[in-house]
Design a protein around this motif. Structure first.
Motif, short mmCIF file in Angstrom:
data_model
loop_
_atom_site.label_atom_id
_atom_site.label_comp_id
_atom_site.label_asym_id
_atom_site.label_seq_id
_atom_site.Cartn_x
_atom_site.Cartn_y
_atom_site.Cartn_z
N PHE A 80 0.85 -1.20 0.00
CA PHE A 80 0.00 0.00 0.00
C PHE A 80 0.89 1.26 0.00
N ARG A 81 1.90 1.26 0.85
CA ARG A 81 2.81 2.43 0.91
C ARG A 81 3.45 2.67 -0.44
N GLY A 82 3.93 1.58 -1.04
CA GLY A 82 4.61 1.72 -2.33
C GLY A 82 3.70 2.22 -3.44
N ALA A 109 11.43 -0.75 -8.12
CA ALA A 109 12.14 -2.03 -8.16
C ALA A 109 11.21 -3.23 -8.05
N LEU A 110 10.11 -3.05 -7.31
CA LEU A 110 9.21 -4.19 -7.11
C LEU A 110 8.08 -4.25 -8.13
N ALA B 294 9.95 1.98 4.02
CA ALA B 294 8.96 3.06 3.94
C ALA B 294 8.36 3.17 2.55
N ILE B 295 9.17 2.93 1.52
CA ILE B 295 8.65 3.13 0.16
C ILE B 295 8.11 1.84 -0.48
N GLY B 296 7.88 0.85 0.35
CA GLY B 296 7.10 -0.28 -0.15
C GLY B 296 7.76 -1.64 -0.15
N PHE B 297 9.05 -1.73 0.24
CA PHE B 297 9.69 -3.05 0.27
C PHE B 297 9.11 -3.86 1.44
N ARG B 298 8.76 -5.11 1.14
CA ARG B 298 8.24 -5.98 2.19
C ARG B 298 9.40 -6.60 2.97
#
Lengths: 220, 384
Positions: A80-82, A109-110, B294-298
């Motif tokens: 969600f943040r990404g 990157a993801l 913070a920017i989305g890495f799990r």
């Protein structure tokens, strides 16, 4: 768009516990530019991190775009943040061994985009903040203002609906600060919701609404 | 850009830090490889030297049960009766599975002969195999041939013969080519000639009384060779000289235990060093990990990134450590033993060292990787 309902955030427990937020409720509409002001330790940064899906409240709920973000799993919150949020920090937090372009590409990157698509999107984002000619510089090779602009480019590269900024001009001179605030203004005009924590009344003047926080509560 | 690209860039653009992280692994691997390689070389040298102690398998005719002590070493039961083995049957020795492990085959024929009016034990030997089967004689086979004899020291004294003398046995003149020094074995009381001459003098043409076999024990179970020889030569008794084998095996066991002990200590130290240095690295990079989160890495993205780094660094450390360790072992061998230490390239050592390093490095990276993946982004970034 953002609905914060009776948020309480306590650090520690028992007599040694500290309340950072004491029953904060707030609604922020889509496309708003909000400035949160307050003294150090007032709870404004904690509020920002709670809105940013990074800091689970002790009680209360936070809805962003209709999603109760703290009912999501940790992994779901990360995704969600990404996808929905962009972050700008006072200390830039650029990765020192990646070029500005690579730093801006990190949030991509993801994603399943191709290498070229990622490159083009990141380049476009850097050009948007005026760093199109310094894409291959390392963070240590550019000025503080340029680092902050690169951090902003990274924050908006995924076209987030909500941009969260914690003292984005805190380490910058007045002139560079104005440049950064002009960018925020531009983003906001293009429809992005912005929540910014600041100490400065001057920068708060760019926001459409100013919220004051003291002792973990909204006072104004 | 993918998460593993970020890991690669971290390693390649911060070479100093990467080198610092893997230095412990390189030292550990190098030490491990040098210890294994050097001890392996020492083991080979010891085996090589031990094999100079002569035969370790005895083949005798299979009959009654009188014990014979041979050079102080217990061998299979043999008979004083005239039962013999057919010399032509010995070709079957070449058919056994482990024939490549046979260094020498020494058939011999023994009987009573009369020299200067005294009865003496005469043995016919294959002189060519003497330097392997009786290296302690110190004789060069090239000097001996048909018509010459070698006298044991006591036999020479008793018969009053010396090198160069001509003795008459059953009407045949034979030259004393050498008199042996004292060996402390039955050899001292005997006289020796070549196999064909002895067979002729003893009327045992095409027959042998005993066969001594020198088997190269390295990597070959002598007990299995005994079984193979027994099957190839029915009607014979094949026995391993237990003392020789057990002493060889005992020595190898001691060296193996020592190397294993040192290796385990090195692996444990190596693992702890890697864990410690990677933990430091993770702490130093907490801001970076915080921003990724913070920017989305799990959590699993961070875990994979750190483990990928651990894996790549382990492979590099394993390779570098192997090269350094192998070179160090060579240098050590040259310095300490010269040519007497038999250095050789062993692919198994390389495979083991690389595998151990990669597995250890990877395993040691798990704890730091899990710690990094569980870093709370708010804690990591502090300012929020």
């Amino acid at each position: 768009m953002i609905k914060i309902d009776n948020i309480v955030k306590r650090y520690g427990s028992g007599d040694f516990g500290v309340s950072a937020l004491n029953g904060v409720s707030l609604q922020i509409d889509k496309g708003e530019f909000i400035a949160i002001m307050g003294e150090s330790g007032s709870g404004k940064s904690t509020l920002l991190s709670v809105i940013g899906a990074m800091n689970s409240p002790t009680s209360g709920s936070v809805e962003v775009n209709g999603t109760d973000i703290y009912k999501l799993s940790k992994d779901e919150r990360s995704v969600f943040r990404g996808r929905e949020l962009g972050f700008v920090f006072q200390s830039f937090y650029l990765v020192p061994y990646l070029t500005l372009l690579e730093n801006v590409m990190v949030p991509l990157a993801l994603s399943k985009k191709t290498k070229k698509e990622k490159h083009d999107i990141a380049l476009s984002s850097l050009e948007r903040v005026g760093l199109g000619l310094k894409t291959h510089r390392l963070p240590g090779e550019v000025s503080g203002g340029e680092m902050e602009r690169a951090a902003i480019a990274r924050a908006v590269v995924n076209s987030p609906s909500l941009l969260l900024a914690d003292e984005p001009t805190g380490n910058l001179d007045s002139k560079t600060g104005k440049t950064i605030m002009s960018m925020f203004d531009e983003f906001n005009k293009s429809g992005m919701t912005i929540v910014m924590v600041t100490h400065s009344r001057e920068w708060a003047g760019y926001a459409g609404r100013v919220i004051s926080v003291a002792d973990g509560q909204i006072t104004d | 850009m993918k998460p593993w690209n970020i890991s690669l860039k971290n390693m390649t653009r911060r070479k100093g830090k990467s080198l610092f992280i893997i230095s412990g692994m390189i030292i550990g691997t190098a030490a491990l490889v040098s210890v294994i390689t050097y001890s392996d070389a020492m083991k080979m040298s010891i085996i090589h030297k031990m094999e100079k102690y002569g035969a370790n398998i005895i083949i005798t005719p299979d009959n009654d049960n009188l014990e014979l002590s041979y050079g102080g070493i217990s061998v299979a039961p043999v008979s004083y009766r005239a039962d013999e083995i057919k010399e032509s049957d010995l070709k079957k020795i070449d058919s056994i599975k482990n024939r490549m492990n046979i260094a020498a085959v020494g058939p011999s024929v023994t009987g009573i002969a009369e020299v200067k009016g005294r009865k003496v034990l005469l043995t016919g030997l294959d002189f060519i195999s003497i330097y392997i089967l009786r290296p302690w004689w110190g004789l060069d086979a090239a000097n001996f041939g048909s018509g010459s004899i070698i006298a044991g020291s006591l036999a020479a004294d008793t018969l009053d013969i010396k090198t160069g003398d001509i003795v008459l046995i059953k009407g045949k003149s034979l030259k004393v080519q050498a008199v042996l020094g004292q060996t402390g074995s039955q050899d001292d009381r005997m006289i020796f000639t070549d196999l064909k001459t002895a067979q002729s003098l003893l009327n045992k043409k095409g027959l042998v009384s005993m066969v001594e076999v020198a088997a190269l024990c390295t990597g070959c179970p002598v007990e299995e060779m005994v079984i193979q020889l027994d099957e190839a030569l029915p009607g014979t008794s094949v026995t391993a000289i237990k003392q020789v084998i057990s002493s060889r095996m005992e020595s190898m066991k001691h060296i193996g235990t020592l190397v294993l002990g040192i290796s385990i200590v090195l692996i444990v130290i190596c693992g702890l060093v890697v864990t410690s240095t990677m933990m430091n690295s993770v702490r130093e990079r907490s801001d970076e990990i915080g921003i990724f989160r913070a920017i989305g890495f799990r959590e699993r993205d961070i875990l994979q990134m750190i483990l990928f780094e651990a894996l790549v660094l382990s492979v590099i450390a394993g390779t570098a450590g192997y090269v350094i360790g192998y070179s160090a072992a060579w240098a050590g061998a040259l310095y300490s033993g010269g040519d007497s230490i038999m250095m050789h390239f062993n692919p198994a050592t390389m495979l083991i060292a690389m595998s151990v390093t990669v597995i250890t490095g990877f395993a040691a990276g798990i704890y730091p990787a899990v710690t990094a993946s569980r870093l709370d982004p708010v804690e990591a970034l502090r300012h929020i």
